[in-house]
Write a protein that holds these residues in place. Structure first.
Motif, mmCIF file in Angstrom:
data_model
loop_
_atom_site.group_PDB
_atom_site.id
_atom_site.type_symbol
_atom_site.label_atom_id
_atom_site.label_comp_id
_atom_site.label_asym_id
_atom_site.label_seq_id
_atom_site.Cartn_x
_atom_site.Cartn_y
_atom_site.Cartn_z
ATOM 1 N N LEU A 48 0.589 -1.146 0.146
ATOM 2 C CA LEU A 48 0.105 -0.015 0.312
ATOM 3 C C LEU A 48 0.858 1.380 0.043
ATOM 4 C CD1 LEU A 48 -2.973 1.524 -0.351
ATOM 5 C CD2 LEU A 48 -2.644 1.147 2.955
ATOM 6 N N ALA A 49 1.621 1.738 1.402
ATOM 7 C CA ALA A 49 2.939 2.745 0.779
ATOM 8 C C ALA A 49 3.805 2.765 -0.303
ATOM 9 C CB ALA A 49 3.861 2.419 1.958
ATOM 10 N N ARG A 50 4.133 1.486 -1.137
ATOM 11 C CA ARG A 50 4.398 1.801 -2.505
ATOM 12 C C ARG A 50 3.127 1.748 -3.687
ATOM 13 N NH1 ARG A 50 6.696 -3.384 -1.733
ATOM 14 N NH2 ARG A 50 5.450 -4.257 -2.692
ATOM 15 N N PHE A 51 2.600 1.542 -3.527
ATOM 16 C CA PHE A 51 1.161 2.572 -4.769
ATOM 17 C C PHE A 51 0.839 3.699 -4.075
ATOM 18 C CE2 PHE A 51 -3.143 3.382 -5.189
ATOM 19 C CZ PHE A 51 -3.662 2.864 -6.135
ATOM 20 N N GLU A 52 0.807 4.013 -2.955
ATOM 21 C CA GLU A 52 0.554 5.379 -2.263
ATOM 22 C C GLU A 52 1.464 6.677 -3.392
ATOM 23 O OE1 GLU A 52 -0.106 5.256 1.379
ATOM 24 O OE2 GLU A 52 -2.147 5.581 1.565
#
Length: 71
Positions: A48-52
């Motif tokens: 999720l952090a990479r996506f964001e």
């Protein structure tokens, strides 16, 4: 001295010992399940952090459609 020997033969002591051992095994199993779940959640959080970072920060324009024409 006789009382010291008798407590070892007390079935209540053995039963409590067995219950304690069963509870310890149950807690160990629950602990392992929680560790596994924490690892799974950490992996999801990382994705999720990479996506964001890639899609919501605005630093990289979205070009997932392959269409290079301006909208």
């Amino acid at each position: 001295m006789k009382q010291l020997l008798n407590w070892r033969r007390d079935p209540g002591v053995e039963q409590r010992k067995m219950q304690h051992e069963q509870r310890m095994k149950q807690l160990e199993s629950e602990t392992e399940q929680l560790r596994s779940e924490n690892a799974r959640l950490a992996a999801i959080e990382s994705r999720l952090a990479r996506f964001e970072q890639e899609h919501l920060s605005g630093s990289n324009p979205l070009s997932s459609t392959g269409d290079s024409s301006p909208s």
